[in-house]
Design an enzyme around this catalytic site. Sequence first.
Site, PDB file in Angstrom:
ATOM      1  N   LYS A 137      -9.016   2.833   6.733  1.00  0.00           N
ATOM      2  CA  LYS A 137     -10.457   2.488   6.266  1.00  0.00           C
ATOM      3  C   LYS A 137     -10.182   1.387   5.258  1.00  0.00           C
ATOM      4  CE  LYS A 137     -15.147   3.004   5.843  1.00  0.00           C
ATOM      5  NZ  LYS A 137     -16.100   3.321   6.771  1.00  0.00           N
ATOM      6  N   ASP A 159      -1.264  10.779  -5.518  1.00  0.00           N
ATOM      7  CA  ASP A 159      -1.884  11.943  -6.584  1.00  0.00           C
ATOM      8  C   ASP A 159      -2.588  12.807  -5.456  1.00  0.00           C
ATOM      9  OD1 ASP A 159      -4.071  10.095  -5.774  1.00  0.00           O
ATOM     10  OD2 ASP A 159      -5.229  11.027  -7.377  1.00  0.00           O
ATOM     11  N   ASP A 180      -3.769   5.945   5.812  1.00  0.00           N
ATOM     12  CA  ASP A 180      -4.111   7.203   6.278  1.00  0.00           C
ATOM     13  C   ASP A 180      -5.055   6.864   7.510  1.00  0.00           C
ATOM     14  OD1 ASP A 180      -4.372  10.086   6.257  1.00  0.00           O
ATOM     15  OD2 ASP A 180      -6.400   9.965   5.153  1.00  0.00           O
ATOM     16  N   GLU A 190       0.942  -1.255   0.045  1.00  0.00           N
ATOM     17  CA  GLU A 190      -0.250   0.004  -0.181  1.00  0.00           C
ATOM     18  C   GLU A 190       0.876   1.286   0.342  1.00  0.00           C
ATOM     19  OE1 GLU A 190      -2.510   1.388  -0.710  1.00  0.00           O
ATOM     20  OE2 GLU A 190      -4.096   1.341   0.885  1.00  0.00           O
TER      21      GLU A 190
HETATM   22  P1  IMP Z   1      -7.250   5.346   4.093  1.00  0.00           P
HETATM   23  O1  IMP Z   1      -8.392   4.127   3.665  1.00  0.00           O
HETATM   24  O2  IMP Z   1      -7.879   6.525   4.700  1.00  0.00           O
HETATM   25  O3  IMP Z   1      -6.091   4.585   4.983  1.00  0.00           O
HETATM   26  O4  IMP Z   1      -6.622   5.617   2.850  1.00  0.00           O
HETATM   27  C1  IMP Z   1      -5.616   5.308   1.948  1.00  0.00           C
HETATM   28  C2  IMP Z   1      -5.487   5.477   0.528  1.00  0.00           C
HETATM   29  O5  IMP Z   1      -5.940   7.047   0.562  1.00  0.00           O
HETATM   30  C3  IMP Z   1      -4.308   5.568   0.128  1.00  0.00           C
HETATM   31  O6  IMP Z   1      -4.218   4.126  -0.555  1.00  0.00           O
HETATM   32  C4  IMP Z   1      -4.195   6.788  -0.721  1.00  0.00           C
HETATM   33  O7  IMP Z   1      -4.511   6.352  -2.238  1.00  0.00           O
HETATM   34  C5  IMP Z   1      -5.233   7.829  -0.328  1.00  0.00           C
HETATM   35  N1  IMP Z   1      -4.473   8.870   0.540  1.00  0.00           N
HETATM   36  C6  IMP Z   1      -4.253   8.787   1.963  1.00  0.00           C
HETATM   37  N2  IMP Z   1      -3.536   9.939   2.234  1.00  0.00           N
HETATM   38  C7  IMP Z   1      -3.328  10.428   1.082  1.00  0.00           C
HETATM   39  C8  IMP Z   1      -2.278  11.569   0.999  1.00  0.00           C
HETATM   40  O8  IMP Z   1      -1.845  12.262   1.636  1.00  0.00           O
HETATM   41  N3  IMP Z   1      -2.061  11.896  -0.378  1.00  0.00           N
HETATM   42  C9  IMP Z   1      -2.440  11.151  -1.669  1.00  0.00           C
HETATM   43  N4  IMP Z   1      -3.223  10.059  -1.311  1.00  0.00           N
HETATM   44  C10 IMP Z   1      -3.651   9.472   0.064  1.00  0.00           C
HETATM   45 MG    MG Z   2      -4.862   6.722  -3.998  1.00  0.00          MG
END
Ligand code: IMP
Ligand code: MG
Length: 177
Positions: free
Chosen positions: A109, A162, A106, A102
Amino acid sequence: MGIVKVHDKSFETYLTEEMIQARVKEIGQSIAEDYKGRKPLFIVILNGSFMFAADLFKHLDVEAEICFIKLASYKGMKSTGKVVTSIGLDEDLFGKDVIILEDIVDTGKTLHNFLPKLLHQQPKSLRIAALLHKPEATEFKLTLDYVGFSIPNKFVVGYGLDYDGLGRNLKEIYQLV
Ligand code: IMP
Ligand code: MG
């Protein structure tokens, strides 16, 4: 190095190409050591992880398989909280040593939703390698087995990541100014 503009926003260099490459090499070496003789299967989560996966694979001195799936929960700079799968998994994971790649964890989720689907197929083992982790943003508990860099809760672009579709081609990782 310096400032780049992506869409309407300015970003400044946060992790240089040298720092990223050195860390990705280290992770590749640790994984190769941990998985000697086990032929792990890497599942790369698109789109953001393509660059990390390509570089990591070059440093992986062990027999391994790789496949790709597409999950997305982001729109612009915010997690929508809804994870959409648009390219599914056609691999059978039963009895396999699986490693998820990955770009960034963040809120957590995306993986939190996806892991039960993988575990359902009864892999022999399941680990997660994330290039970046934002510990302050993580709401869903996850064990990350390999982490490149723990970073502050600020939006980043570059090296596959991105902002609304752009910035993925940058060799460095940039942070929102
Ligand atoms: P999560 O489900 O909130 O953990 O988000 C994960 C996904 O969100 C990652 O695989 C990224 O594609 C996108 N993402 C999270 N934070 C960032 C960031 O700071 N910049 C760009 N994409 C992000
Ligand atoms: Mg992404």
